[in-house]
Design an enzyme around this catalytic site. Sequence first.
Site, PDB file in Angstrom:
ATOM      1  N   GLU A   8      -5.355  -8.351  -0.020  1.00 49.76           N
ATOM      2  CA  GLU A   8      -6.327  -8.129   1.165  1.00 49.76           C
ATOM      3  C   GLU A   8      -7.688  -7.901   0.828  1.00 49.76           C
ATOM      4  O   GLU A   8      -7.969  -7.411  -0.371  1.00 49.76           O
ATOM      5  CB  GLU A   8      -5.670  -6.804   1.950  1.00 49.76           C
ATOM      6  CG  GLU A   8      -4.455  -7.036   2.447  1.00 49.76           C
ATOM      7  CD  GLU A   8      -3.953  -5.756   3.647  1.00 49.76           C
ATOM      8  OE1 GLU A   8      -4.835  -4.984   3.868  1.00 49.76           O
ATOM      9  OE2 GLU A   8      -2.505  -5.678   3.683  1.00 49.76           O
ATOM     10  N   GLU A  12       0.944  -1.213  -0.130  1.00 51.37           N
ATOM     11  CA  GLU A  12      -0.125  -0.057   0.136  1.00 51.37           C
ATOM     12  C   GLU A  12       0.836   1.214  -0.099  1.00 51.37           C
ATOM     13  O   GLU A  12       0.825   2.094   1.125  1.00 51.37           O
ATOM     14  CB  GLU A  12      -1.002   0.043   1.328  1.00 51.37           C
ATOM     15  CG  GLU A  12      -1.837  -1.196   1.128  1.00 51.37           C
ATOM     16  CD  GLU A  12      -2.857  -1.223   2.191  1.00 51.37           C
ATOM     17  OE1 GLU A  12      -2.946  -0.380   3.146  1.00 51.37           O
ATOM     18  OE2 GLU A  12      -3.842  -2.053   2.341  1.00 51.37           O
TER      19      GLU A  12
HETATM   20  O1  IFM Z   1      -4.686  -3.722   8.837  1.00 53.40           O
HETATM   21  C1  IFM Z   1      -4.430  -3.057   7.725  1.00 53.40           C
HETATM   22  C2  IFM Z   1      -3.336  -3.531   6.790  1.00 53.40           C
HETATM   23  O2  IFM Z   1      -2.059  -3.695   7.556  1.00 53.40           O
HETATM   24  C3  IFM Z   1      -3.106  -2.833   5.592  1.00 53.40           C
HETATM   25  N1  IFM Z   1      -4.437  -2.730   4.889  1.00 53.40           N
HETATM   26  C4  IFM Z   1      -5.519  -2.454   5.355  1.00 53.40           C
HETATM   27  C5  IFM Z   1      -5.859  -3.235   6.766  1.00 53.40           C
HETATM   28  C6  IFM Z   1      -6.816  -2.806   7.274  1.00 53.40           C
HETATM   29  O3  IFM Z   1      -6.990  -1.566   7.713  1.00 53.40           O
END
Ligand code: IFM
Length: 468
Positions: A357, A164
């Site tokens: 994710e 990210e």
């Molecule tokens: O917990 C985070 C993760 O570290 C990065 N992406 C979003 C998740 C949820 O907020």
Amino acid sequence: MTSFPDAFLWGAATSAYQIEGSPDADGRGRSVWDSFVERPGAVEGGGDARIACDSYRRWQDDIDILSELGIKAYRFSLAWSRIMPDGRGRANPHGLDHYDRMIDELRRRGIEPIVTLNHWDMPEALLADGGWIGRGSVDAFVEYAVAASDRLGDRVDWWITQNEPWIIQLLGYQLGLHAPGIRDLRGAVTAGHHVLLAHGKAVDAMRSSTSGRIGAALNLLPCVPATASAEDAAAAWGSDGYVNRWFLDPLLRDGYPDDMRAHWERATGAPLDDVIRPGDEAAIAGRSDFLGINFYTHRVMAAAEPGPDRPFPWQVVGSTGEVERTDEGTEIVPDALRDLLIRVHRDYPGVPLMITENGAISGDSPTHDGQVHDVRRTRYLRAHVAAMAEALEAGVPLVGYTHWSLLDNFEWALGYRPRFGLVYVDFRTGERIIKDSARDYARIVRDGGLAAPERARGPQVDSLGAFG
Ligand code: IFM
């Protein structure tokens, strides 16, 4: 039954800082988060991650759970400061030993390791040079990536260099809500550029020690106009440049998009030529074997006047009317995942995609029977699996899905209140309880998808039946 490929990587994800604890074990150095959490008010509830899920010590328990559930892939991150305690120079063999053991055990159990290098826990020593704002961060990251790849590269087939970049840039350097807590607009765009440059240079440097596939994970947010007006359409496109194309284009095309570069130069008051130097874009482009996509929701956008706290001419306004939301108010929009996958494949063809994710905050805790009946997470997960199936049917080369998260964990500035896990963690004792959603996911993994009637009900599923 929906048709997912046999080799589809059905997985779950975590990151080191959010689960490991044991900050002083085996020669680990301090990370930027260790000092950030000590700032008064930085973390809701005043928590820190000194214990978190205690996974540095309980890693075998975590693998037992993955194995019990039949999960086929585990996305986890290496703690950068365990491997490079001083940021530069010497690599710490004890830190590498830990991940070496984990990877061997995962492989022994038939679970594919998907290894993230930077999930935000940069060694604190690198802050002396500005953290990601300093161009030296690029070489520091390459040293770390090579140390990891030299030691582990023969057993890791999937690498994620950066997690990210937009969030690192936005929360870490623009708004100061994440470590290292800097608020500097030009610093933010500089940091984001260095994160991407570090990706490109690390990939080149890692190739000699691993034949694994290497990519980065972007959190992509489809941007939709709030109304049919031309102004809101322009706001949505601008926001898409800020959040999505600013990262997609340099990674998967040949450089930053001109429209967003103009926005950045206007907002920071100067050309970016001293930040994005000749040769940088060529060093980022064409390096990625796949793209990781972290998907949670969308952004509903309206036009707005720039101001002191609004550098660009748009704002997030959210949906009006009835929209399903998580406990934290995040809009649940699985169709947007399907459309996003189709769009990314259309605009950046030829790149395998992985959902690295996807998940929801749902605060369920054990009930009288000691179990966690997280019905809404189950519904969320199924709806997003259905969306992926539709994208696959539309021809998207989707290779895997790692649900966020395997465990309830330390949710950065929000502390321990938001629970994202398939597995409940009692943060006082470290006890893990497999939630109903995990058992349902296990059945999806076992079956390789959703049964057709279930899928047709999509997000409206309300009778979950007995979980496998
Ligand atoms: O917990 C985070 C993760 O570290 C990065 N992406 C979003 C998740 C949820 O907020």
